[in-house]
Enzyme design. Sequence first.
Site, short mmCIF file in Angstrom:
data_model
loop_
_atom_site.label_atom_id
_atom_site.label_comp_id
_atom_site.label_asym_id
_atom_site.label_seq_id
_atom_site.Cartn_x
_atom_site.Cartn_y
_atom_site.Cartn_z
N SER A 33 0.84 -1.19 0.00
CA SER A 33 0.00 0.00 0.00
C SER A 33 0.88 1.25 0.00
O SER A 33 1.82 1.34 0.78
CB SER A 33 -0.86 -0.06 1.26
N GLN A 85 -5.46 -6.59 -5.92
CA GLN A 85 -5.77 -7.08 -4.57
C GLN A 85 -6.92 -6.27 -3.96
O GLN A 85 -6.94 -5.03 -4.03
CB GLN A 85 -4.56 -6.97 -3.64
N CYS A 115 -3.71 -8.00 6.37
CA CYS A 115 -3.35 -6.64 6.81
C CYS A 115 -3.58 -6.49 8.32
O CYS A 115 -4.67 -6.78 8.82
CB CYS A 115 -4.16 -5.61 6.02
N LYS A 154 -4.00 -13.86 0.32
CA LYS A 154 -2.73 -13.56 0.99
C LYS A 154 -3.03 -13.34 2.47
O LYS A 154 -3.91 -12.55 2.81
CB LYS A 154 -2.09 -12.31 0.38
N GLY A 216 7.87 -12.96 3.63
CA GLY A 216 8.39 -12.48 4.91
C GLY A 216 9.90 -12.61 4.95
O GLY A 216 10.44 -13.71 4.80
N ASP A 217 10.56 -11.44 5.09
CA ASP A 217 12.02 -11.41 5.23
C ASP A 217 12.79 -11.89 4.00
O ASP A 217 13.88 -12.44 4.13
CB ASP A 217 12.48 -12.23 6.45
N SER A 239 8.92 -8.21 -0.55
CA SER A 239 8.12 -7.07 -0.08
C SER A 239 9.00 -5.89 0.30
O SER A 239 9.44 -5.15 -0.57
CB SER A 239 7.25 -7.50 1.10
N ARG A 240 9.32 -5.75 1.62
CA ARG A 240 10.08 -4.55 2.03
C ARG A 240 11.46 -4.51 1.37
O ARG A 240 12.03 -3.43 1.24
CB ARG A 240 10.20 -4.51 3.56
C1 FMN Z 1 4.42 -0.23 3.44
C2 FMN Z 1 3.76 -1.57 3.38
C3 FMN Z 1 2.55 -1.70 2.72
C4 FMN Z 1 1.93 -2.95 2.62
N1 FMN Z 1 0.75 -3.06 1.93
C5 FMN Z 1 0.19 -4.28 1.75
C6 FMN Z 1 -0.98 -4.43 0.94
O1 FMN Z 1 -1.54 -3.48 0.39
N2 FMN Z 1 -1.48 -5.70 0.81
C7 FMN Z 1 -0.90 -6.80 1.40
O2 FMN Z 1 -1.38 -7.92 1.24
N3 FMN Z 1 0.21 -6.67 2.15
C8 FMN Z 1 0.76 -5.45 2.32
N4 FMN Z 1 1.92 -5.34 3.05
C9 FMN Z 1 2.58 -6.56 3.57
C10 FMN Z 1 3.62 -7.08 2.58
O3 FMN Z 1 3.07 -7.40 1.34
C11 FMN Z 1 4.36 -8.33 3.14
O4 FMN Z 1 3.41 -9.33 3.38
C12 FMN Z 1 5.12 -8.03 4.42
O5 FMN Z 1 5.83 -6.82 4.32
C13 FMN Z 1 6.09 -9.17 4.79
O6 FMN Z 1 7.16 -9.31 3.92
P1 FMN Z 1 8.63 -8.68 4.26
O7 FMN Z 1 9.02 -9.15 5.62
O8 FMN Z 1 9.51 -9.24 3.17
O9 FMN Z 1 8.48 -7.21 4.16
C14 FMN Z 1 2.53 -4.09 3.21
C15 FMN Z 1 3.74 -3.95 3.91
C16 FMN Z 1 4.36 -2.72 3.98
C17 FMN Z 1 5.67 -2.60 4.72
#
Ligand code: FMN
Length: 351
Positions: A33, A85, A115, A154, A216-217, A239-240
């Site tokens: 998001s 999504q 979320c 998800k 995740g990670d 993701s991040r």
């Molecule tokens: C800024 C931000 C926005 C996110 N927006 C969404 C979203 O719109 N939909 C969703 O399913 N997950 C969203 N997530 C979660 C990520 O898709 C992901 O599941 C989560 O960050 C874990 O992965 P990571 O540890 O690699 O970051 C968001 C995470 C972050 C940090």
Amino acid sequence: MLSLSPTLQARLSQPLKIGSFEVKSRVLQSPLSGVTDLVFRRLVRRYAPESMMYTEMVNATGLHYVKELPIIMEVDPNERPISIQLFDCRPDFLAEAAIKAVAEGADTVDINMGCPVNKITKNGGGSSLLRQPEIAEAIVREVVKAVDVPVTVKTRIGWNDQEITILDFAKRMEDAGAKMITVHGRTRAQGYNGNARWEWIARVKEVLSIPVIGNGDIFSVEAAVRCLEETGADGVMCSRGTLGYPFLVGEVDHFLKTGELLPAPNAIQRLECAREHLYALWEYKGDRGVRQARKHMTWYAKGFMGAAELRGQLSLVETVQQGLDLIDRAMEKLAAGYEPEEDAQADLVVV
Ligand SMILES: Cc1cc2nc3c(=O)[nH]c(=O)nc-3n(C[C@H](O)[C@H](O)[C@H](O)COP(=O)(O)O)c2cc1C
């Protein structure tokens, strides 16, 4: 040296089958998001043209009451594969929204059941569906009935450590008709803290027949390979790790396909990308795009001398020109005294 085991190679050599839809890459760009708009996806796709990408999550109730489609739902007709999504707790609104998503060009429709944000969970959406599996099932069933494209979910591993319900929940989603599930290995209570518990992803994989995507990670190619090896997942979702680094999905994809590590972009190349990102956001969204670009630019400006000062300046830019000038000056300085050793790749990790 990083390598792919023969079993993993064999497992990943086939396309990812999401119901009737095939994707030629086992690495996906997550929905984020405020981040994964059309401009960001275009940058990621340059390096990962075959990867599945996701829009930011779209509120189905909002779509029901407002005639105009929100900009976050906009999809470039040339960008494939793409998933839109949706989030909500009302099966009827979600089914209606899914029809609009398909009309907009979605190859799959993904339902957000992970979320953790209060504003979403207190209205019954996102991860609160983990506590209401009957509603989650009804959502999947209704959306599956409404559209011809595959419907995916998800989610997280549970609400908190006392309620890790993912095994039962994931099976219910599969039985209701979901064609793929992405599991973020954290509970809702964890937010984004602590480690993602990939062992739960492995356990989900053991009980489902549909593809399971590990999330995740995943901050590096090495982490992506380890997650695939340890969990047996059918793919990984970044993701991040992609914040200020739209190269990651492409790096993982390239490694999974060739066993070869691409050289990481240096600081100047990353700033060139930041510059392009800023300009494209401004072209697409005007001054609002510039304000949104501030955070992106601070994520790019990492891992070189003077990066901290630059981040402070970039976080305050008011106009596109100010941002472009700051980036240009930083690139000139780097070009004048550029020392590749100063590039600490580890410093790129965004937490
Ligand atoms: C800024 C931000 C926005 C996110 N927006 C969404 C979203 O719109 N939909 C969703 O399913 N997950 C969203 N997530 C979660 C990520 O898709 C992901 O599941 C989560 O960050 C874990 O992965 P990571 O540890 O690699 O970051 C968001 C995470 C972050 C940090």
